[in-house]
Design an enzyme around this catalytic site. Structure first.
Site, mmCIF file in Angstrom:
data_model
loop_
_atom_site.group_PDB
_atom_site.id
_atom_site.type_symbol
_atom_site.label_atom_id
_atom_site.label_comp_id
_atom_site.label_asym_id
_atom_site.label_seq_id
_atom_site.Cartn_x
_atom_site.Cartn_y
_atom_site.Cartn_z
ATOM 1 N N LYS A 183 0.814 -1.214 0.000
ATOM 2 C CA LYS A 183 0.000 0.000 0.000
ATOM 3 C C LYS A 183 0.845 1.260 0.000
ATOM 4 O O LYS A 183 1.850 1.355 0.718
ATOM 5 C CB LYS A 183 -0.886 0.024 1.262
ATOM 6 C CG LYS A 183 -2.002 -1.019 1.264
ATOM 7 C CD LYS A 183 -2.858 -0.858 2.517
ATOM 8 C CE LYS A 183 -3.783 -2.041 2.743
ATOM 9 N NZ LYS A 183 -4.888 -2.109 1.794
ATOM 10 N N GLY A 243 -8.260 -8.533 5.179
ATOM 11 C CA GLY A 243 -7.212 -7.809 5.899
ATOM 12 C C GLY A 243 -6.994 -8.411 7.253
ATOM 13 O O GLY A 243 -6.372 -9.463 7.414
#
Lengths: 298, 194
Positions: free
Chosen positions: A85, A239
């Site tokens: 990310k 996640g």
């Protein structure tokens, strides 16, 4: 070598990479050991992070790109693709991630945004990007900036699937409403959702996003994953749901199997038995406005 | 004619669409169906193993009992791309062995799972194939390559001195993705084999 004819980073290669992930589960991992567990469970890719969203949420402060060393160690540990990310608008974090060989970059609202006006110009990169979206307009704007894959934002780190459901229903529902509209009606619809008319017309014609569309943000159980698949997701990101579960290896394998058998309740029942506790989670209605991640980006 | 596409994970829809297109171009009657459970393979005239992640597809093929069905139907024609090529192999490189990934082991080849590098190195190139008169725009995505091939394997194409297209009997293995382009010449070559 036939170098003169070789082309890298084309739209076909970027979107093609995302297509290879379809029907798969992409798991957040924070160490090489976790990455190996994810790979063994059948993950199609891992998302390398310094902390899972539930811990990022708890820690507060500014959340940034993970340490490149951690990401490199994860790259070395597995054969499946590794994603990572970057902050919204932080194109230098993205450049660094591309330089170390990350296979796909998630321009993510889970990290603290670096730019209040602009997302990253993703057309400038060789590696593909995935971006979050809450509605069709947002998805179209990200695709227009070069995103090769869209995911719902959901509400990361909560283990509460309702926001991912809302976002997926919004996107697929509006696409259905576009069906049968004339050119000028499509142009008007595009203007209303602040999206490029050409992309909206293409989406109306295809009756789906022109790129792969995953679900993310709050998926914590095999049933959650199957729910998102039945709502039209091409695959899921999980996640905190795996490594915050009581038994990560078992939960990971169960979610992979659930995505593969998402429309078979008998198989899903078997998969869901005796998994141990799922992540504890947070009801989204108890979050303060400043704790909500999905409103980051536009 | 019934073509079954293994629908475990990967770009299944793209394979279905390109085979339907190819059958249409030949004005041939045919069905292209999804294979997502045990029991479908015996009714198929050909099987497609799509691109995707070979570790994921391989594990689920075993778990669902489809792998043994493919191994058991010895002469069924197989069209395999990318991850499919890895799964057809008898032997994998050190990477493949380390993950303990189950292979179908049907073709006398050894594969290198990510022979051309990571996504950054993925590429499109004009590829010469022995059975085509003009080059083919081949899309290589984190592509594997064949590093060793047995005597029964016919090499159909190489790139950078690595084997990227090969045939053994009625099995066709491709390191790239013809299902991502509109060019169906390779599909027609395979349909001729069936």
């Amino acid at each position: 070598m036939q170098l003169e004819k070789l082309r890298h980073g084309t739209e076909l290669l970027k979107r093609g990479f995302a297509k290879m992930q379809k029907g798969g589960v992409i798991m957040d991992v924070t160490s090489p050991e976790e990455a190996v567990i994810a790979e063994k469970a059948g993950a199609v890719a891992v998302m390398a992070l310094h902390a899972v969203p539930a811990d990022i949420r708890r820690a507060g402060g500014v959340a940034r790109m993970a340490d490149p060393k951690v990401i490199e160690d994860i790259i070395d540990a597995v054969t499946i693709p590794v994603m990572a990310k970057a902050r919204i608008g932080h194109f230098v974090e993205a450049q660094i991630l591309e330089a170390i060989g990350v296979d796909m970059i998630d321009e993510s609202e889970v990290l603290t945004p670096a730019d209040e006006a602009y997302h990253i110009d993703k057309t400038k990169f060789t590696v593909p990007f995935v971006c979050g979206a809450r509605d069709l307009g947002e998805a179209m704007r990200r695709i227009n900036e070069g995103a090769a894959m869209i995911r719902t934002k959901g509400e990361a780190g909560t283990g509460d699937v309702k926001e991912a459901v809302r976002h997926m229903r919004q996107i697929t529902g509006v696409i259905r409403e576009l069906k049968g509209k004339s050119r000028e009606e499509l142009a008007l619809a595009a203007r209303k959702i602040e999206a490029p008319a050409e992309l909206v017309a293409e989406t109306a014609e295809l009756q789906r996003l022109p790129v792969v569309n995953f679900a993310a943000g709050g998926i914590a159980t095999p049933a959650d994953a199957a729910l998102m698949m039945q709502l039209g997701a091409d695959g899921v990101f999980v996640g905190s749901g795996i490594f915050k579960a009581e038994n990560p290896a078992i939960m990971a394998a169960a979610i992979v199997e659930a995505v593969n058998n998402y429309d078979n309740p008998h198989v899903l029942a078997g998969i869901s038995k005796g998994l141990g506790g799922a992540m504890r989670g947070i009801d989204i209605r108890t979050l303060a406005q400043q704790e909500v991640l999905q409103t980051r980006g536009w | 004619m019934r073509i079954g596409v293994i629908a475990i994970q990967g770009d299944v829809e793209e394979h279905i669409a390109s085979f339907r297109k190819a059958l249409g171009e030949r004005r041939e009657r045919g069905q292209v169906i999804r294979i997502d459970r045990k029991g479908v393979i015996p009714s198929c005239d050909a099987v497609v193993i799509p691109g995707g992640e070979s570790t994921t597809i391989g594990r689920l093929l075993e778990r669902e009992g489809i792998a043994d069905e493919i191994r058991g139907s010895r002469d069924v024609p197989i069209f395999a791309t990318c991850a499919g090529l890895v799964l057809l192999a008898k032997h994998g490189d050190e990477q493949v062995m380390r993950t303990g990934q189950p292979l179908l082991g049907l073709m006398d080849i050894t594969v290198n799972r990510n022979a051309f590098g990571r996504q950054r190195e993925s590429f499109e190139a004009e590829l010469s194939l022995s059975f085509l008169d003009r080059p083919y725009n081949a899309v290589f995505i984190r592509a594997p390559a064949i590093t060793e091939a047995g005597s029964r394997v016919e090499v159909l194409g190489t790139y950078d001195n690595l084997i990227v297209a090969a045939r053994q009997g009625k099995m066709l293995a491709l390191a790239f993705h013809p299902e991502l382009t509109d060019d169906t010449r390779i599909h027609h070559y395979f349909l001729d084999i069936i």
